[in-house]
Design a protein around this motif. Structure first.
Motif, PDB file in Angstrom:
ATOM      1  N   ASP A 117     140.935  54.387 -28.169  1.00  0.00           N
ATOM      2  CA  ASP A 117     140.762  55.519 -29.089  1.00  0.00           C
ATOM      3  C   ASP A 117     139.320  55.654 -29.561  1.00  0.00           C
ATOM      4  OD1 ASP A 117     143.427  56.130 -28.879  1.00  0.00           O
ATOM      5  OD2 ASP A 117     144.011  54.987 -30.666  1.00  0.00           O
ATOM      6  N   ASN A 118     138.581  54.534 -29.570  1.00  0.00           N
ATOM      7  CA  ASN A 118     137.194  54.600 -30.041  1.00  0.00           C
ATOM      8  C   ASN A 118     136.204  54.945 -28.915  1.00  0.00           C
ATOM      9  OD1 ASN A 118     137.398  52.186 -28.664  1.00  0.00           O
ATOM     10  ND2 ASN A 118     136.062  51.052 -30.057  1.00  0.00           N
ATOM     11  N   PHE A 119     136.730  55.345 -27.751  1.00  0.00           N
ATOM     12  CA  PHE A 119     135.842  55.777 -26.668  1.00  0.00           C
ATOM     13  C   PHE A 119     135.090  57.029 -27.116  1.00  0.00           C
ATOM     14  CE2 PHE A 119     135.144  58.483 -22.870  1.00  0.00           C
ATOM     15  CZ  PHE A 119     134.196  57.679 -22.241  1.00  0.00           C
ATOM     16  N   PRO A 120     133.752  57.001 -27.123  1.00  0.00           N
ATOM     17  CA  PRO A 120     132.971  58.130 -27.656  1.00  0.00           C
ATOM     18  C   PRO A 120     132.835  59.268 -26.644  1.00  0.00           C
ATOM     19  CG  PRO A 120     131.497  56.356 -26.999  1.00  0.00           C
ATOM     20  CD  PRO A 120     132.891  55.867 -26.731  1.00  0.00           C
ATOM     21  N   HIS A 121     133.903  60.024 -26.451  1.00  0.00           N
ATOM     22  CA  HIS A 121     133.889  61.077 -25.427  1.00  0.00           C
ATOM     23  C   HIS A 121     132.863  62.162 -25.730  1.00  0.00           C
ATOM     24  CE1 HIS A 121     136.890  62.426 -28.459  1.00  0.00           C
ATOM     25  NE2 HIS A 121     136.307  63.593 -28.269  1.00  0.00           N
ATOM     26  N   GLN A 122     132.446  62.269 -27.002  1.00  0.00           N
ATOM     27  CA  GLN A 122     131.439  63.270 -27.336  1.00  0.00           C
ATOM     28  C   GLN A 122     130.069  62.918 -26.750  1.00  0.00           C
ATOM     29  OE1 GLN A 122     132.977  61.295 -29.440  1.00  0.00           O
ATOM     30  NE2 GLN A 122     131.457  60.178 -30.650  1.00  0.00           N
ATOM     31  N   GLN A 123     129.941  61.682 -26.233  1.00  0.00           N
ATOM     32  CA  GLN A 123     128.695  61.257 -25.598  1.00  0.00           C
ATOM     33  C   GLN A 123     128.737  61.433 -24.082  1.00  0.00           C
ATOM     34  OE1 GLN A 123     128.565  57.922 -29.046  1.00  0.00           O
ATOM     35  NE2 GLN A 123     127.711  57.243 -27.115  1.00  0.00           N
ATOM     36  N   LEU A 124     129.784  62.082 -23.581  1.00  0.00           N
ATOM     37  CA  LEU A 124     129.843  62.469 -22.177  1.00  0.00           C
ATOM     38  C   LEU A 124     129.134  63.801 -21.991  1.00  0.00           C
ATOM     39  CD1 LEU A 124     133.580  61.673 -21.326  1.00  0.00           C
ATOM     40  CD2 LEU A 124     131.586  60.302 -20.709  1.00  0.00           C
ATOM     41  N   MET A 125     128.500  63.979 -20.854  1.00  0.00           N
ATOM     42  CA  MET A 125     127.830  65.252 -20.589  1.00  0.00           C
ATOM     43  C   MET A 125     127.829  65.531 -19.094  1.00  0.00           C
ATOM     44  SD  MET A 125     123.750  64.547 -20.784  1.00  0.00           S
ATOM     45  CE  MET A 125     122.971  63.752 -19.380  1.00  0.00           C
ATOM     46  N   CYS A 126     127.520  66.786 -18.772  1.00  0.00           N
ATOM     47  CA  CYS A 126     127.351  67.176 -17.376  1.00  0.00           C
ATOM     48  C   CYS A 126     126.091  68.042 -17.295  1.00  0.00           C
ATOM     49  CB  CYS A 126     128.573  67.919 -16.859  1.00  0.00           C
ATOM     50  SG  CYS A 126     128.978  69.392 -17.810  1.00  0.00           S
ATOM     51  N   ARG A 127     125.751  68.479 -16.073  1.00  0.00           N
ATOM     52  CA  ARG A 127     124.509  69.238 -15.894  1.00  0.00           C
ATOM     53  C   ARG A 127     124.778  70.675 -15.447  1.00  0.00           C
ATOM     54  NH1 ARG A 127     119.898  66.090 -15.357  1.00  0.00           N
ATOM     55  NH2 ARG A 127     118.860  68.069 -15.776  1.00  0.00           N
ATOM     56  N   THR A 128     125.946  71.205 -15.821  1.00  0.00           N
ATOM     57  CA  THR A 128     126.251  72.585 -15.480  1.00  0.00           C
ATOM     58  C   THR A 128     127.088  73.217 -16.585  1.00  0.00           C
ATOM     59  OG1 THR A 128     127.311  74.037 -13.864  1.00  0.00           O
ATOM     60  CG2 THR A 128     128.289  71.864 -14.165  1.00  0.00           C
ATOM     61  N   LYS A 129     126.841  74.495 -16.857  1.00  0.00           N
ATOM     62  CA  LYS A 129     127.600  75.216 -17.882  1.00  0.00           C
ATOM     63  C   LYS A 129     128.799  75.952 -17.300  1.00  0.00           C
ATOM     64  CE  LYS A 129     123.740  75.909 -21.080  1.00  0.00           C
ATOM     65  NZ  LYS A 129     122.863  76.886 -21.771  1.00  0.00           N
ATOM     66  N   THR A 130     128.774  76.175 -16.005  1.00  0.00           N
ATOM     67  CA  THR A 130     129.860  76.930 -15.375  1.00  0.00           C
ATOM     68  C   THR A 130     130.370  76.173 -14.156  1.00  0.00           C
ATOM     69  OG1 THR A 130     128.284  78.163 -14.013  1.00  0.00           O
ATOM     70  CG2 THR A 130     128.911  79.135 -16.128  1.00  0.00           C
ATOM     71  N   GLY A 131     131.563  76.533 -13.719  1.00  0.00           N
ATOM     72  CA  GLY A 131     132.128  75.938 -12.516  1.00  0.00           C
ATOM     73  C   GLY A 131     132.681  74.542 -12.755  1.00  0.00           C
ATOM     74  N   LYS A 132     133.130  73.910 -11.670  1.00  0.00           N
ATOM     75  CA  LYS A 132     133.709  72.578 -11.756  1.00  0.00           C
ATOM     76  C   LYS A 132     132.667  71.540 -12.151  1.00  0.00           C
ATOM     77  CE  LYS A 132     137.714  72.740  -8.652  1.00  0.00           C
ATOM     78  NZ  LYS A 132     138.335  72.113  -7.464  1.00  0.00           N
ATOM     79  N   LYS A 133     133.114  70.593 -12.949  1.00  0.00           N
ATOM     80  CA  LYS A 133     132.248  69.470 -13.314  1.00  0.00           C
ATOM     81  C   LYS A 133     132.285  68.458 -12.169  1.00  0.00           C
ATOM     82  CE  LYS A 133     131.767  71.238 -17.478  1.00  0.00           C
ATOM     83  NZ  LYS A 133     132.411  72.535 -17.240  1.00  0.00           N
ATOM     84  N   ARG A 134     131.151  68.256 -11.512  1.00  0.00           N
ATOM     85  CA  ARG A 134     131.127  67.366 -10.356  1.00  0.00           C
ATOM     86  C   ARG A 134     130.796  65.931 -10.765  1.00  0.00           C
ATOM     87  NH1 ARG A 134     127.101  67.812  -5.095  1.00  0.00           N
ATOM     88  NH2 ARG A 134     128.067  66.165  -3.874  1.00  0.00           N
ATOM     89  N   HIS A 135     129.772  65.781 -11.610  1.00  0.00           N
ATOM     90  CA  HIS A 135     129.374  64.456 -12.079  1.00  0.00           C
ATOM     91  C   HIS A 135     129.408  64.441 -13.610  1.00  0.00           C
ATOM     92  CE1 HIS A 135     128.184  63.584  -8.038  1.00  0.00           C
ATOM     93  NE2 HIS A 135     127.209  64.482  -8.039  1.00  0.00           N
ATOM     94  N   ILE A 136     129.859  63.339 -14.178  1.00  0.00           N
ATOM     95  CA  ILE A 136     129.912  63.180 -15.625  1.00  0.00           C
ATOM     96  C   ILE A 136     129.035  61.982 -16.013  1.00  0.00           C
ATOM     97  CG2 ILE A 136     131.386  62.707 -17.620  1.00  0.00           C
ATOM     98  CD1 ILE A 136     133.692  64.006 -16.095  1.00  0.00           C
ATOM     99  N   TYR A 137     128.185  62.213 -16.995  1.00  0.00           N
ATOM    100  CA  TYR A 137     127.224  61.197 -17.422  1.00  0.00           C
ATOM    101  C   TYR A 137     127.551  60.734 -18.841  1.00  0.00           C
ATOM    102  CZ  TYR A 137     124.646  63.179 -13.484  1.00  0.00           C
ATOM    103  OH  TYR A 137     124.283  63.640 -12.238  1.00  0.00           O
ATOM    104  N   PHE A 138     127.064  59.551 -19.175  1.00  0.00           N
ATOM    105  CA  PHE A 138     127.304  58.969 -20.495  1.00  0.00           C
ATOM    106  C   PHE A 138     125.967  58.582 -21.109  1.00  0.00           C
ATOM    107  CE2 PHE A 138     128.108  55.267 -23.254  1.00  0.00           C
ATOM    108  CZ  PHE A 138     129.058  55.797 -24.112  1.00  0.00           C
ATOM    109  N   VAL A 139     125.772  58.890 -22.387  1.00  0.00           N
ATOM    110  CA  VAL A 139     124.547  58.517 -23.100  1.00  0.00           C
ATOM    111  C   VAL A 139     124.920  57.817 -24.401  1.00  0.00           C
ATOM    112  CG1 VAL A 139     123.240  60.457 -22.148  1.00  0.00           C
ATOM    113  CG2 VAL A 139     124.381  60.708 -24.359  1.00  0.00           C
ATOM    114  N   SER A 140     123.958  57.119 -24.964  1.00  0.00           N
ATOM    115  CA  SER A 140     124.191  56.489 -26.264  1.00  0.00           C
ATOM    116  C   SER A 140     124.219  57.553 -27.355  1.00  0.00           C
ATOM    117  CB  SER A 140     123.091  55.468 -26.557  1.00  0.00           C
ATOM    118  OG  SER A 140     121.858  56.127 -26.798  1.00  0.00           O
TER     119      SER A 140
END
Length: 696
Positions: free
Chosen positions: A469-492
């Motif tokens: 439950d404490n997984f910080p999903h709000q720190q996930l990101m991608c590099r596209t605003k439209t279309g399918k998300k191909r790669h998902i990145y994680f930052v601090s």
């Protein structure tokens, strides 16, 4: 952006232009300058020049924060160093690499061979392949010895906010990131490394260097260091405050006249004009670094030049301007030899005329400024303790030439106002942010953090991998605003704060570690569209309660030795675990059963569970690294240069129906994988890129 066409070269043109090997390693002006400048003991001048004329020995270091460092060191000694004990090259016995005496924990090693000898000698093929694989997978860095010193003297801790102002090509930046991760118990450190470079193209050299380390706590930006922008953080109450750094590295642009051993063209190009031109730029960068440094923080100023005009003159001018707010620290690095900084020097113009002080300059000399000379007040110079600077000379420990100074900011600089408690905690009266100036370069894709629109992906991933439950999903990101998300990145959390709140003023080139990729598969029954990526295994493992499968060393060897072992080739315990799992991505984890185990560290490996077999998902160099870790030989097809253009051409010439070895193996692998394994083009793409890098 299209590729530039190669410039046409006439036959014999290269011979007319000459080559590095044809350069005569002599320059009387260079020798006379340092003889007259006397910024080190002139009795050592001949030894200094003689050392500069020799090739630079190859040096490498093991990535210190990695859990694998100790195991890699042990295996390297037992395998590669043992094989070199009786090795001769051109009838001379090769010396086994020796640990640099001043680098901690025997993590940096120097050979008596240069890079060309290691690369071209057939007897060193395995050692060369080992270095390539470990370098590409981020577990070894090949770096000049003196270049390792500034990050060590920064004294970085995991909670520190660090700014590397002129970071490319990135070897020192990589050290900083390593030091942020030195505490194995916290995979996501509280600190950050902001790596900056003015040159847009060189920023992508940084991307390659930093991506090898798989850190969620670094960010690469593209700005002029002399005018580096303020970065703002937003507190939990919504108020903003300017980011101040605990550590700043100013490894400034310089004439490079300490690099003659590796950059032999400097013998021909050297002249005093370069130092005169760069002095003002270096001073501006140092002053800006001190402005951004927090009170009590440390800044390291370094150059690969030995000229006092670029070294002590810059430090003294900055200290003169800052007054008592800045002090030079006395440093200790046991085992390192150096010459102390000089407290007096002269300035030479382009016509090789010497001047003792600024007032002696004739009106005809325009480019020399007052800050190039020592301060006129002798007591002030004495109180600066410029002798605490380090001038590293090539003959002292068989290195290149280098200069380092460590400064501490005691208080606000004279022109910086005292910040009140209200302002420190985020006063709404902050000055408006400056919009960044347009800088030529590649246009970056956006950095889009997950929100309500991505809730479906978040729920799917959390459910499939049992993320806490404490997984910080709000720190996930991608590099596209439209279309399918191909790669998902994680930052601090800190990186996210910076990116979100400085979109208009900060030019971000790259950040984050890839943790998930879309699995375009042909296998039925796969319940999650995203597979785990090896790069992000350490960031994700701490949150996973499902699909984290513990294995024995025997299973690790079986998975590494074959591309796709059948279930019956694995231990019965692992077979039972896999049979109870749905098909799809998972993470294998080996934990040493006892302190005496041959493999003493944890191993995390991302893989895939199919209908009748399992496999690992990792690029060639990572697979080679893990084979090194478990003490297994590397198969011939994984070794570098075996899939080169020349090899494919030879295969074609032997009547292989026009298909090279690499293509044959790839088709075979993909057809075998189609039944049980995701048919993912990303893996093929990663292989091609890394093979090209390794071949170079």
């Amino acid at each position: 952006m299209g590729r530039h066409r190669k410039k046409f070269q006439k036959k014999g043109e290269r011979a007319e232009r000459g080559h590095y090997k044809d350069i005569v390693r002599e320059n009387e002006n260079y020798k006379n300058y340092y003889k007259e400048q006397a910024c080190f003991d002139v009795a050592e001048l001949d030894l200094f020049i003689e050392s500069m004329q020799q090739p630079l020995p190859a040096v490498f270091r093991i990535t210190g924060y990695k859990k694998h460092a100790k195991q890699l060191l042990k295996n390297m000694k037992n395998t590669h160093f043992e094989e070199m004990t009786a090795l001769t090259i051109q009838d001379e016995l090769v010396k086994t690499p020796v640990a640099l005496p001043w680098y901690p924990a025997q993590l940096a090693w120097q050979t008596d061979l240069n890079r060309t000898q290691i690369r071209k000698n057939p007897q060193l093929q395995k050692f060369h392949a080992f270095l390539i694989a470990e370098t590409e997978s981020g577990h070894i860095s090949r770096q000049e010895a003196v270049s390792m010193i500034p990050p060590l003297l920064l004294d970085v801790k995991p909670h520190h906010k660090v700014l590397d102002m002129c970071a490319a090509p990135g070897s020192k930046t990589a050290q900083i990131v390593e030091l942020l991760h030195q505490d194995d118990s916290t995979p996501i450190p509280g600190g950050i490394c902001v790596a900056n470079d003015k040159d847009n193209k060189r920023c992508y050299m940084l991307v390659h260097q930093i991506n090898r380390l798989n850190s969620p706590s670094s960010i690469i930006v593209n700005h002029d260091a002399a005018t580096f922008p303020d970065i703002y953080l937003k507190n939990s109450d919504g108020k903003e405050r300017a980011l101040q750094y605990d550590r700043v590295l100013c490894d400034v642009p310089c004439s490079g006249d300490g690099t003659l051993r590796k950059n032999t063209d400097v013998w021909v190009k050297w002249n005093i004009a370069n130092s005169i031109y760069l002095h003002g730029i270096q001073l501006k960068i140092l002053i800006r670094g001190l402005e951004l440094l927090t009170n009590g923080g440390q800044l390291v100023y370094s150059t690969c030049s030995l000229n006092p005009i670029e070294d002590e003159a810059v430090v003294a001018a900055a200290m003169h301007k800052c007054g008592a707010a800045v002090e030079l620290l006395k440093v200790e690095l046991p085992g390192l030899k150096w010459s102390p900084g000089t407290t007096s020097w002269r300035v030479m113009d382009k016509m090789q005329n010497w001047y003792e002080k600024y007032e002696d300059l004739p009106d005809t000399v325009k480019n020399i400024v007052k800050t190039m000379f020592p301060p006129e007040d002798k007591d002030e110079v004495r109180n600066m303790h410029l002798e605490r600077c380090l001038r590293l000379l090539p003959h002292q420990q068989d290195t290149g030439g280098f200069f380092v100074a460590v400064l501490r900011k005691v208080s606000n600089l004279p022109w910086q106002k005292v910040i009140s408690e209200e302002e420190l905690n985020g006063s709404p009266k902050q000055p408006p942010k400056k919009k960044r100036k347009w800088v030529p370069g590649f246009k970056e894709d956006p950095f889009v953090f997950f929100g309500d629109e991505e809730q479906g992906i978040i729920d799917e991933v959390k459910s499939f991998y049992g993320l806490s439950d404490n997984f910080p999903h709000q720190q996930l990101m991608c590099r596209t605003k439209t279309g399918k998300k191909r790669h998902i990145y994680f930052v601090s959390e800190l990186v996210r704060n910076i990116v979100v709140n400085n979109e208009e003023s900060l030019k971000v080139i790259n950040t984050g570690v890839r943790v998930l990729s879309r699995a375009d598969n042909t296998q039925a029954g796969v319940k999650c569209a995203f597979r785990l990526v090896h790069d992000g295994s350490e960031s994700m493992e701490q949150f996973m309660s499902e699909r984290l499968v513990k294995i024995t060393i025997e299973d690790a060897i079986a998975l590494l030795s074959e591309e796709q072992p059948k279930f019956e080739q694995l231990t019965e315990v692992l077979q039972k675990k896999l049979l109870n799992l749905d098909p799809g991505s998972l993470m294998f984890k080996y934990v040493p059963p006892n302190p005496e185990a041959d493999v003493e560290c944890d191993l995390l490996m991302c893989g895939w569970k199919g209908g009748r077999s399992a496999r690992l998902y990792m690029c060639r160099n990572e697979r080679m690294h893990f084979l090194h870790m478990v003490g297994q030989p590397v198969p011939e097809y994984l070794l570098p240069n075996k899939s080169s253009r020349r090899s494919r051409a030879e295969a074609n010439a032997q009547g292989n129906n026009g298909v090279g070895k690499e293509e044959t193996e790839e088709k075979s692998e993909m057809s075998n994988a189609s039944e049980d394994v995701v048919n993912n083009p990303d893996v093929v793409e990663e292989k091609v890129v890394l093979e090209n890098d390794a071949t170079v």
